[in-house]
Design an enzyme around this catalytic site. Structure first.
Site, short mmCIF file in Angstrom:
data_model
loop_
_atom_site.label_atom_id
_atom_site.label_comp_id
_atom_site.label_asym_id
_atom_site.label_seq_id
_atom_site.Cartn_x
_atom_site.Cartn_y
_atom_site.Cartn_z
N GLY A 7 36.35 43.05 53.72
CA GLY A 7 36.89 42.09 52.57
C GLY A 7 35.67 41.27 52.26
O GLY A 7 34.97 40.70 52.94
N ASP A 63 46.00 32.46 48.06
CA ASP A 63 46.76 33.41 47.31
C ASP A 63 48.07 33.23 47.38
O ASP A 63 48.74 32.12 48.10
CB ASP A 63 46.76 34.72 48.10
CG ASP A 63 46.15 35.47 46.67
OD1 ASP A 63 46.34 35.17 45.51
OD2 ASP A 63 45.93 36.86 46.78
N HIS A 85 44.19 34.42 43.83
CA HIS A 85 43.43 35.52 43.57
C HIS A 85 43.97 36.25 42.49
O HIS A 85 43.48 37.20 41.92
CB HIS A 85 43.29 36.52 44.82
CG HIS A 85 42.33 35.84 45.98
ND1 HIS A 85 41.02 36.24 46.12
CD2 HIS A 85 42.47 35.06 46.85
CE1 HIS A 85 40.42 35.60 47.08
NE2 HIS A 85 41.29 34.83 47.47
N ARG A 88 43.62 50.00 43.47
CA ARG A 88 44.88 49.93 44.26
C ARG A 88 46.01 50.75 43.40
O ARG A 88 45.96 50.46 42.09
CB ARG A 88 45.35 48.76 45.05
CG ARG A 88 44.74 48.27 46.40
CD ARG A 88 45.41 46.93 46.73
NE ARG A 88 45.58 45.85 45.68
CZ ARG A 88 46.67 45.71 44.74
NH1 ARG A 88 47.61 46.48 44.98
NH2 ARG A 88 46.56 44.97 43.91
N ASP A 125 44.69 41.44 35.51
CA ASP A 125 44.06 41.46 36.81
C ASP A 125 43.33 39.98 36.90
O ASP A 125 42.74 39.61 36.16
CB ASP A 125 43.02 42.57 36.82
CG ASP A 125 42.67 43.18 38.13
OD1 ASP A 125 43.11 42.52 39.07
OD2 ASP A 125 42.31 44.29 38.25
N LYS A 170 32.58 44.57 38.75
CA LYS A 170 31.43 43.79 39.10
C LYS A 170 30.60 44.53 40.08
O LYS A 170 29.33 44.76 40.15
CB LYS A 170 32.03 42.55 39.90
CG LYS A 170 32.33 41.45 38.98
CD LYS A 170 32.59 40.16 39.44
CE LYS A 170 32.47 39.03 38.42
NZ LYS A 170 32.94 37.69 38.95
N GLU A 171 31.44 45.41 41.19
CA GLU A 171 30.82 46.03 42.03
C GLU A 171 30.14 47.37 41.38
O GLU A 171 28.86 47.81 41.78
CB GLU A 171 31.80 46.86 43.24
CG GLU A 171 32.33 45.94 44.22
CD GLU A 171 33.49 46.31 44.89
OE1 GLU A 171 33.79 45.50 45.71
OE2 GLU A 171 33.97 47.37 44.63
#
Ligand code: GDG
Length: 740
Positions: A41, A153, A177, A286, A385, A392-393
């Site tokens: 992570g 979170d 988050h 997910r 979200d 971003k990835e």
């Protein structure tokens, strides 16, 4: 609220304890053997960079239920020794009610605006409380009084308050988050007050976006009455800062992987297999209803139906990672997705072409990154979200700038990635058009969009995020510490009293409301009580003292309430001065043209629009009080009125002030500072004490010589040298002085 804090990288002198639902190490049992696997992570990466500078310990669930006590002890020992991880073991029933239940059936849907999916079950709430306390117990095992905490979170929103109560001196940040919803949604939660109070135990509350931080502040105001100043709330005299920290991706790992020959080979193979003359669309999620997967599939289906020429020329790789499979909505969603994929492939597919390449399992990150690098388009369409790191990835992986990101505006990431093709997930045509646009976009346009986004993503990476959050915790703490030093503690009090005792020419300047007496609902109710009168009489009787009560009140009220006390008085912030008890009131301002007739209707309009508020008319001023109005409406309207009047009064001789729950208009050039000068000039005072609680008292504090004791009642920003917590504490100081 400012943007993220930069500046020097600061480090913590003590332990940093990171608490999250899951540990960065996952425990499992395979073939009778216990395995430990570091999770890749982003947060763990960000913290790894910090680890070199300070001791970082983790608390969380290891993802495994031990079979017996022996196994539990073994796991605990190894986690602590080898990974600095302190496990919180959860029972099956706790997991059901706390994790699947309250966290993922109540909070997750509600915070993602899926109100109808939210269930509100008392036993699940009780389990949430119980598990938060269980985490707290583990915290107590390893924490020192001055430890620094970073709590993560929605699973642990009660933890900050539990820690604060036990360790009042600790430093603590909390990061959410997921989105923080609008206060209208948040207030649906039956346990909203407990959750807000739980969070406010932290010193710093971090959110991905400015919008979420704003929503939080609005809930704190509406539900608990906390006003904020530039994102800072004062909770029991402790400053809590609220700010946005958009999470970034692990650029270092990304670059390493992109340079890895194995990844490059995989990317090439993928392009050869699917994208030689064809285009690849990619999504990675997910399997969650918040991710908008069915919306996307329906749009893709319609795209193929409407755009015959693209059939056989595009492949949509849809990677879904199984998630929360025990929650019923996730089971239903899986069925729906299976059906939609089946339909599309059945309807449009051929032996040589499968439109949707559907993978329903987790893949190693290496594989993921080769897919990012291979894909022409990333289709990221969450309904809601918190951030969405996949978007971003994808941008980070596009070293050649040759790719298009389609992103929904309801993802937190959209705040930073505005050069993407931004879509509304509920507008199917918009998604279809964006796919078309992405497929036909010129390389020049692709490059220019991608370049800007990449620059930002590379700069604001995970390390930056981690460090700026930590910096901000440290900074908040140092603001608090410097306040702490200025509190009128016993040492300060001793010094002040000894100076008082030594001196013979003392000037005592006291504000009235909020200083000598607490605010009351109706201003006319704040009459001085007998104790206060006795106190003021005893102070003013000393021949060494010159006592001045310096207030914004009108002179008639002051005369009525304090006329029998041998003191001086200043009314209407300095418009009237009564130099001593036997003197007459002297006017300090000239009554001017009838400006009040113009301003009063504006204030009256606000009086009728804001129930509970009212207009007060003074000889030289007008005031609109909103102490009794609903906190949020009062706050919003007062700022609106202030802005309107500010423009309206520009270039006039009138001055506008935003005091404690009041907006006042009075003649310029009159203020408590100037009024104080009247008395300051009279003698060479050898002791000056000024007390005030409000913005208007700041003008008084500013005028005082540096050795004067200026004390602010309450803990807001101030020019005063010292703080004292309340009018009661202020009285007790005066009582001690009166006995000297
Ligand atoms: C929550 C918030 C917020 C995905 N599949 C695989 C895999 N992944 C990785 C991705 C990415 C991460 O999982 C997913 O992160 P997202 O941000 O997209 O979404 P959530 O899981 O819902 O995360 C979200 C985030 O927290 C951080 O604050 O952005 O809004 O909902 O990093 O790469 N990784 C591997 N195999 C997979 O198959 N190894």
């Amino acid at each position: 609220m400012g943007s993220i804090l930069m500046g020097h990288n600061k480090s913590i002198h003590h332990k940093l304890i990171v608490v999250s639902n899951r540990l960065p190490v996952t425990v499992s049992r395979k073939k009778g053997k216990i395995k430990f696997k570091e999770s890749p992570g982003g947060l763990a990466t960000g913290l790894r960079s910090l680890k070199q500078k300070q001791k970082v310990l983790f608390i969380g669930w290891p993802g495994y239920i031990p079979r017996n006590n022996k196994e539990k002890i073994y796991i605990r020992d190894r986690l602590i020794k080898e990974h600095q991880c302190y496990p919180v073991f959860l029972k099956r029933s706790e997991l059901d009610k706390y994790y699947y239940g309250f966290s993922n059936r109540t909070l997750w849907p509600l915070f993602h605006y899926f109100t109808s999916y939210s269930t509100f079950e008392e036993p699940e709430w009780n389990a949430y409380k119980k598990v938060n306390r269980k985490f707290f117990k583990e915290v107590l095992e390893i924490a020192d009084p001055d430890s620094t905490f970073w709590v993560h979170d929605y699973h642990l929103m009660l933890l900050p308050k539990l820690i604060r109560t036990a360790l009042p001196q600790c430093s603590m940040g909390f990061f959410l988050h997921i989105p923080f919803p609008s206060s209208e949604i948040f207030r649906v939660l039956p346990w909203r007050t407990e959750i807000l109070e739980g969070l406010l135990g932290a010193d710093l509350l971090g959110f991905h976006t400015y919008e979420y931080a704003r929503h939080f502040l609005s809930s704190a105001l509406r539900l608990l009455g906390y006003e904020h100043e530039f994102g800072a709330i004062s909770v029991n005299n402790r400053i809590v800062r609220v700010d946005n920290f958009p999470m970034g991706v692990d650029i270092e790992k990304n670059n390493q992987l992109l340079a890895d020959p194995e990844v490059q080979k995989e990317t090439e193979e993928c392009r050869k297999r699917l994208g030689k003359n064809n285009k690849i669309i990619l999504s990675v999620d997910r399997l969650d209803y918040s991710k908008g997967i069915p919306h996307r599939l329906r749009a893709f289906e319609s795209f193929l139906a409407k755009n015959r020429k693209w059939r056989g020329k595009i492949t949509y790789i849809m990677l879904c990672v199984p998630s929360r499979t025990q929650v019923s909505q996730y089971k239903q969603l899986k069925k729906e997705i299976d059906r939609l994929v089946g339909n599309i492939n059945g309807k449009f597919g051929s032996p040589s072409w499968t439109p949707v390449n559907y993978i329903f399992r987790s893949r190693p990150f290496k594989k993921l990154i080769s897919l990012y690098a291979a894909a022409d388009i990333a289709l990221v369409t969450p309904v809601r979200d918190g951030m969405n790191l996949v978007a971003k990835e994808y941008v980070a992986a596009k070293k050649d700038n040759n790719g298009v990101l389609i992103l929904s505006g309801t993802a937190g990431a959209a705040e930073e990635l505005s050069e993407a093709l931004i879509v509304n997930v509920h507008n199917k045509n918009e998604i279809i058009e964006s796919i078309k646009k992405a497929l036909t976009m010129s390389s020049k346009e692709k490059t220019s969009r991608m370049k800007v986004m990449r620059k930002r993503i590379l700069e604001y990476d995970i390390k930056h995020w981690t460090q700026s959050f930590i910096n901000s915790i440290i900074e908040t703490k140092s603001i608090q510490d410097s306040r702490e030093k200025r509190k009128l503690n016993p040492d300060w009090k001793k010094e002040l009293m000894s100076q008082y005792q030594k001196s013979r020419k003392r000037l005592l300047l006291f504000d009235y409301d909020g200083t000598l007496i607490s605010y009351s609902k109706k201003p006319e109710d704040a009459k001085p009580d007998n104790e206060l009168k006795r106190l003021l009489i005893s102070l003013s009787k000393s021949s060494s003292n010159k006592l001045v009560v310096i207030s914004g009140r009108d002179r008639n009220t002051m005369e009525k309430w304090l006329g029998d006390i041998p003191c001086s008085m200043v009314a209407e912030h300095g418009s009237w001065i009564k130099t001593s008890q036997k003197d007459k009131w002297e006017k300090q301002a000239e009554l001017q043209f009838p400006w009040k007739n113009r301003i009063k209707p504006i204030l009256k309009n606000y009086e009728s629009r804001v129930p509970g508020s009212f207009v007060e008319e003074k000889e030289f001023g007008l005031a609109w009080h909103y102490r009794n109005a609903s906190p949020e409406l009062g706050y919003i309207r007062s700022h609106e009125l202030f802005d309107n009047l500010n423009e309206y009064l520009a270039n006039t001789d009138l001055q506008l002030m935003h005091g404690n729950k009041v907006i006042e208009i009075r003649i310029a050039g009159i203020n408590k500072g100037i009024a104080a000068q009247h008395f300051l000039k009279k003698k060479q005072w050898d002791f000056i004490l000024a007390l005030g609680d409000d913005w208007t008292d700041e003008e008084l504090f500013k005028e005082l010589p540096p050795n004067a004791y200026s004390i602010k009642i309450g803990y807001g920003p101030t020019q005063a040298r010292l703080f004292i917590e309340s009018p009661q504490a202020c009285r007790s100081l005066l009582l001690d002085l009166s006995k000297i």
